[in-house]
Enzyme design. Structure first.
Site, short mmCIF file in Angstrom:
data_model
loop_
_atom_site.label_atom_id
_atom_site.label_comp_id
_atom_site.label_asym_id
_atom_site.label_seq_id
_atom_site.Cartn_x
_atom_site.Cartn_y
_atom_site.Cartn_z
N CYS B 33 0.74 -1.28 0.15
CA CYS B 33 0.02 0.14 0.01
C CYS B 33 0.82 1.10 -0.18
CB CYS B 33 -0.88 -0.11 1.33
SG CYS B 33 -0.12 0.31 2.79
N CYS B 102 -2.16 -2.48 7.10
CA CYS B 102 -1.36 -1.27 7.40
C CYS B 102 -0.84 -1.07 8.78
CB CYS B 102 -2.43 -0.15 7.29
SG CYS B 102 -3.22 0.08 5.77
ZN LIG Z 1 -2.41 1.99 5.29
#
Ligand SMILES: [Zn+2]
Ligand SMILES: Cc1ncc(COP(=O)(O)O)c(C=O)c1O
Lengths: 390, 126
Positions: B33, B102
């Protein structure tokens, strides 16, 4: 009460009060099934026919070329599958672009499982499809071209009429479909002006209700219905018609068509205020999409060194609603396929922000965003290991 | 989508910044990401005496960075090495499932900073 500044009109729009008013009688007064023969059913049938005529008037087509669907996703699915399966004996090649909505892209990928070959055309750095690329991609196996009128993320408007000419010059049997879901509110969608054989609409993008849309299918287009059942929509889309939302959609489209110029002027002025002020007040900010060939209400900007979701969260705390093409905000965890196809570097795509204004957006709303956004970006940059330059 | 505690750490992150004469620095990026986290530590008598972070990333990335610095400040290096990404997420009252990746940076960046310190001191001692 906290201020609410809604700047996500590309995601959905509020229902116009007149559209809502037009819908209301069809929930519990004239609730008859339009296929039945008694009086309350005839009222529903009349309203349904009226809505179809109104939509046809705006598209510049015949009422029987208008199919009501459950929305943009169904219209795109039905267009692609309907043509591909009907035309299969004539060829197995589909052309689309790499920045289409997933309703088109994933449907094209699905068709690959059935022996279709799909060309995903590139776009330029502004997100635009080149008609010359379409021409080059056409083979004697091509049965369908599907290119969106305007992009939902960056607002870039494609030269649909030029693409139509190129296709039809090469082979008039190739079906040309366009996803006009984002364009309908602010672009002329008369099918003969665009030169398309099929076109998708979704009411909730132009101040109509959610869950209702249109698929225009030009007469004599090869089309295999994708939903079997009671034979509604002239056997092309079975299922009892959602009379209330169809009536609401037709009303909303009418309002959009008659007020288009004024709406565009209003949106564009606010959009340009946002774009110009942000670019001048925030260092290392960039406009995504085309500088002029873009939807009147779309401002899509990227901020180097910061990530989109963290901008959205900060804005949300202030009551500002908008969206981002950041990987962290997507279910796939990849940055926006649109920005990637435009060649935007990953880090910059990660820091993208889409602000889409609407009919009720005011200068005060824009001021409110402008008064807070620079501080948010500064705060996030101060935290970012990427921000050498502050 | 996020718990109040996550939003608290996101809006008022603890220990943001750099340490100019850090004893260890750890940089961890998420190639999927694009989130990126950098942790700086100051070590005194085998304990984390000071810790700072910088993060380029979403709410989950920033909140986990902030939380991990709070969890290990004053802890011995061995204790700090036992902190996992999962423990950081738990301390925040959980994270949405699609956000777990994340948050998989914070403990890893910390461990890298400790390893960086240990390699440096080993080199000096050796
Ligand atoms: Zn993230
Ligand atoms: C370009 C485009 N196509 C299709 C869709 C899907 O429309 P719906 O939400 O009505 O299914 C959208 C909406 O997100 C869109 O922006």
């Amino acid at each position: 009460m906290q201020r609410v500044v809604y700047l996500d009109h590309a995601a959905t729009t509020p229902v116009h009060p007149k559209a809502l008013e037009a819908m209301l009688p069809f929930f519990s007064e004239s609730y008859g099934n339009p296929s039945s023969i008694y009086a309350i059913a005839r009222e529903a049938r009349k309203a349904l026919d009226g809505a179809r005529e109104s939509v046809a008037g705006i598209l510049g087509c015949k009422p029987n070329e208008v199919i009501f669907t459950s929305g943009g996703t169904e219209s795109d699915n039905t267009a692609i599958k309907g043509v591909a399966f009907a035309a299969k004996s004539g060829g197995n090649h589909i052309i689309t672009s790499s920045t289409e909505h997933h309703a088109v892209l994933h449907t094209c990928q699905f068709m690959e499982k059935f022996g279709f070959e799909v060309t995903y055309l590139p776009v330029d750095r502004f997100g635009m499809v080149d008609p010359a690329d379409v021409e080059r991609a056409i083979t004697d196996k091509t049965v369908l071209v599907t290119i969106m009128t305007a992009n939902n993320e960056v607002g870039t408007i494609n030269p649909i009429a030029d693409i139509a000419k190129v296709i039809k010059n090469k082979n008039k049997h190739i079906v040309f479909h366009t996803d006009a879901v984002q364009a309908a509110g602010s672009v002329d969608i008369a099918v003969d002006h665009l030169g398309v054989d099929m076109l998708s609409l979704s009411a909730h993008k132009f101040y109509g209700p959610k869950g209702i849309g249109v698929l225009y299918v030009r007469r004599a287009t090869p089309f295999l219905p994708q939903q079997q059942g009671g034979g509604q929509e002239r056997n092309r889309r079975a299922g009892t018609e959602s009379v209330a939302t169809i009536v609401g959609m037709a009303k909303a489209l009418e309002i959009a068509a008659t007020g288009r110029e004024e709406y565009n002027r209003h949106c564009q002025r606010l959009r340009d205020r946002l774009i110009e002020s942000i670019l001048s007040r925030i260092e290392r900010s960039y406009l995504n999409g085309h500088p002029t060939q873009r939807l009147a209400n779309n401002a899509n900007l990227s901020f180097e060194y910061v990530e989109g979701e963290s901008i959205l969260l900060n804005l949300d705390m202030l009551g500002i609603a908008c969206s981002s093409g950041s990987a962290c905000t997507s279910a796939s965890l990849e940055p926006s396929h649109v920005l990637m196809a435009m060649g935007v570097p990953v880090e910059i795509a990660h820091g993208s922000l889409r602000l889409t204004v609407g009919s009720k957006t005011t200068d005060e709303d824009v001021d409110y965003v402008l008064s807070h956004l620079p501080g948010i970006i500064q705060k996030l940059r101060a935290m970012s290991p990427l921000a050498e330059v502050r | 989508m996020y718990t109040d505690l996550v939003m608290d750490h996101f809006s008022n992150p603890r220990n943001v910044g750099t340490i100019a004469d850090a004893d260890g620095v750890g940089l961890e990026g998420n190639p999927v990401c694009g989130d990126l986290m950098k942790i700086f530590i100051k070590v005194k008598e085998d304990r984390i005496d000071d810790i700072k972070f910088q993060t380029f990333g979403c709410g989950a990335a920033i909140a986990t960075s902030s939380m991990v610095t709070e969890m290990v400040k004053g802890k011995t290096l061995d204790e700090a090495m036992t902190i996992t990404n999962r423990k950081v997420a738990e301390a925040l009252g959980g994270l949405p499932s699609q956000k777990m990746h994340c948050s998989n940076l914070a403990a890893d960046a910390l461990h890298k900073a400790i390893e960086d310190y240990r390699t440096k001191t080993a080199a000096v001692a050796g």
